[in-house]
Design an enzyme around this catalytic site. Structure first.
Site, short mmCIF file in Angstrom:
data_model
loop_
_atom_site.label_atom_id
_atom_site.label_comp_id
_atom_site.label_asym_id
_atom_site.label_seq_id
_atom_site.Cartn_x
_atom_site.Cartn_y
_atom_site.Cartn_z
N GLU A 122 -1.85 -9.10 -6.95
CA GLU A 122 -1.78 -7.80 -7.73
C GLU A 122 -0.48 -7.84 -8.45
OE1 GLU A 122 -3.01 -4.81 -4.21
OE2 GLU A 122 -0.75 -4.59 -4.76
N ARG A 153 -7.49 -11.05 1.62
CA ARG A 153 -8.68 -10.52 2.07
C ARG A 153 -9.80 -10.10 1.01
NH1 ARG A 153 -5.56 -5.90 1.65
NH2 ARG A 153 -6.32 -4.65 0.20
N GLY A 195 0.83 -1.26 0.01
CA GLY A 195 0.14 -0.01 0.07
C GLY A 195 0.61 1.25 -0.01
C1 MV4 Z 1 6.33 -0.32 -7.78
C2 MV4 Z 1 6.20 0.57 -8.64
C3 MV4 Z 1 7.35 0.59 -9.70
N1 MV4 Z 1 8.34 -0.28 -9.87
N2 MV4 Z 1 7.44 -1.13 -7.56
C4 MV4 Z 1 2.89 1.15 -5.01
C5 MV4 Z 1 2.08 0.59 -3.96
C6 MV4 Z 1 2.97 -0.76 -3.60
N3 MV4 Z 1 2.05 -1.96 -3.17
C7 MV4 Z 1 3.85 -1.02 -4.69
N4 MV4 Z 1 3.71 0.30 -5.38
C8 MV4 Z 1 4.51 0.19 -6.41
N5 MV4 Z 1 5.63 -0.47 -6.62
C9 MV4 Z 1 8.34 -1.18 -8.76
N6 MV4 Z 1 9.30 -1.96 -8.64
C10 MV4 Z 1 5.27 1.42 -8.64
C11 MV4 Z 1 4.26 1.41 -7.63
C12 MV4 Z 1 3.33 2.28 -7.65
C13 MV4 Z 1 1.88 2.02 -7.71
C14 MV4 Z 1 1.51 0.76 -7.92
C15 MV4 Z 1 0.26 0.41 -7.90
C16 MV4 Z 1 -0.68 1.41 -8.11
C17 MV4 Z 1 -0.29 2.91 -7.86
C18 MV4 Z 1 1.00 3.28 -7.84
C19 MV4 Z 1 1.31 4.51 -7.55
C20 MV4 Z 1 2.76 4.67 -7.51
C21 MV4 Z 1 3.55 3.80 -7.32
#
Ligand code: MV4
Length: 460
Positions: A275, A292, A164
């Site tokens: 996800e 969940r 998150g």
């Molecule tokens: C990332 C990413 C880009 N590259 N991991 C945001 C929430 C967390 N669960 C993981 N997230 C991200 N991980 C890598 N290696 C970009 C995000 C991210 C994001 C992911 C899903 C939905 C919205 C987002 C907004 C900003 C960054």
């Protein structure tokens, strides 16, 4: 089948579960805090038990109080909803040791999914595509440097206990790496009491695609298609849709099959969500598993016709899945808008208080899941989600039109809500073209000096 279930939650999700119970002929027991005496979930349940003071640490997160209520009411099972105790492996264990069925996966599954670095290792060994990154948590700065060099900038440092978006820091070069590493560690310690972090290649402008899975206690697993949850602001989802627009059938099928493989790899049971990040070249990577029911589950219910909460209860009661993968048919397009009591003109400041005037939308193709009513006072202690509007239409264009119509009908005052933001999102050419991505809000809107979210000028 169970005769009596306790719902360890409040608000909209508590009502969602009470409704499923009633249709299944199960007696429902609500719990509530002192701030929620006048809540709709208390009125709608067959029984209700007060479990403590307003702060959730003293009520909805108070394990002894919840278990005592379950014992007093003599329930056979507890549904945790989402948030609060839903992904607390310790709570799930206590339920089992008290011979109360936890409606969700086994405690070990919750624990594994909660350790993002360990989950990556399990998935790598199972042949699931994961984002290039460290195999273990990163111990010190030298190791961080070495790994950043190996994967190439930009990299992202993530909390092992995270998810998150908390405890996440991006670094674009050697100069920024140390501060990103130390900040991520400190934030992880503060938020989760665990400073373990790992490192990944940073995927630029990905889409967030998640797959709903259902698994029974006999090893049968199916997936119910995807949801696109890319439209977020500061890691809070705003709008979700199913199917994801612009995915090729081939990619959709591959991601779905991969999600089923993920669930198999951890011998998952009950409802869960896998996800993925999808990059601009259609590569997809496992990101994390949510153990969940999710807030956005109704869009999946709309396109599959399957009641996910009833299925969760049936699975927990030991019933077999009633479908194989080939029985699952997807129909039409569904969109959900989350309506939060927040002020989009003032930095999304929470806007609790009394709802004087309320009209929720209806008519064809519209579903509203909400716990608010005219005269209800939104307490300041909890999540600001007050309603979800879900539409289901034959195609995306008609779903957008139905949502615009539903939003236009809605009256909620004088509390401020995110409805105006949704109207703007649905009007943006980029949204209508289906070009959604996690950078959507940042590229389409700017924040003014006083914190008002404002639309940027037209650009594709
Ligand atoms: C990332 C990413 C880009 N590259 N991991 C945001 C929430 C967390 N669960 C993981 N997230 C991200 N991980 C890598 N290696 C970009 C995000 C991210 C994001 C992911 C899903 C939905 C919205 C987002 C907004 C900003 C960054």
């Amino acid at each position: 089948m169970f005769h009596k279930i306790l719902i360890a939650n409040r608000g909209e999700v508590a009502i969602r579960i009470i409704r499923a119970c009633r249709e299944l002929g199960i007696h429902s027991v609500a719990v509530y805090s002192k701030a929620d005496r006048d809540s709709l979930h208390v009125k709608l349940a067959d029984d209700a038990i007060c479990v403590g003071n307003a702060p959730s640490s003293e009520s909805y997160l108070n394990i002894p109080a919840i278990i005592s209520a379950a014992e007093v009411a003599d329930v056979e099972a507890i549904h945790p909803g989402w948030g609060f105790l839903a992904e607390n492996a310790h709570f799930a264990e206590i339920c089992e040791s008290c011979q109360i069925r936890f409606i969700g996966p086994k405690p070990e599954s919750i624990r594994l999914a909660g350790d993002k670095s360990m989950a990556r290792n399990v998935m790598r060994k199972a042949g699931i595509p994961i984002i290039p990154g460290s195999k273990e948590t990163v111990k010190d700065q030298d190791e961080a440097f070495r790994l950043a060099k190996k994967f190439g900038y930009p990299v992202i440092i993530k909390a092992a206990a995270g998810g998150g978006g908390k405890g996440m820091k991006v670094a674009h070069n050697d100069g920024k790496l140390i501060s990103a590493f130390l900040t991520a560690q400190a934030e992880a310690e503060a938020a989760f009491g665990n400073r373990s972090v790992y490192i990944e290649k940073f995927i630029m402008e990905p889409r967030h695609i998640e797959i709903q899975v259902l698994a029974d206690r006999f090893g049968s697993i199916i997936h119910l298609g995807e949801r696109d949850c890319s439209i977020q602001r500061r890691h809070q989802k705003l709008l979700e849709e199913s199917p994801a627009t612009g995915l090729t059938e081939k990619l959709r099928r591959r991601i779905g099959e991969t999600a089923t493989k993920v669930a198999k790899a951890v011998q998952y049971e009950n409802a869960g969500t896998v996800e993925f990040l999808v990059d601009s070249d259609d590569n997809f990577y496992f990101m994390e598993m949510n153990t969940r029911l999710q807030v956005e589950h109704p869009v999946t219910e709309a396109v599959t016709g399957i009641d996910l909460v009833k299925e969760q209860i049936r699975i927990a009661a030991g019933e077999k899945l009633r479908w194989g993968q080939s029985d699952i048919k997807f129909e039409g397009h569904a969109i959900e808008c989350r309506i939060n009591a927040e002020d989009p003109d003032h930095d999304f400041l929470p806007s609790p208080g009394k709802i004087e005037s309320l009209l929720l939308p209806g008519g064809p193709n519209v579903r509203v899941d909400s716990h608010v009513y005219p005269g209800y006072t939104i307490p300041p202690y909890y999540d600001s989600l007050i309603a979800k509007i879900i539409v289901h239409a034959p195609n995306r264009q008609e779903a957008i039109a139905a949502m615009q119509r539903a939003l236009r009908e809605t009256i909620i005052s004088p509390v401020k809500t995110t409805i105006s933001l949704h109207e703007k999102i649905l009007n943006r050419p980029r949204f209508r073209q289906g070009k959604v991505g996690t950078n959507f809000i940042d590229t389409q809107f700017t924040t003014s000096k006083i914190g008002a979210l404002e639309e940027r000028k037209e650009e594709a």
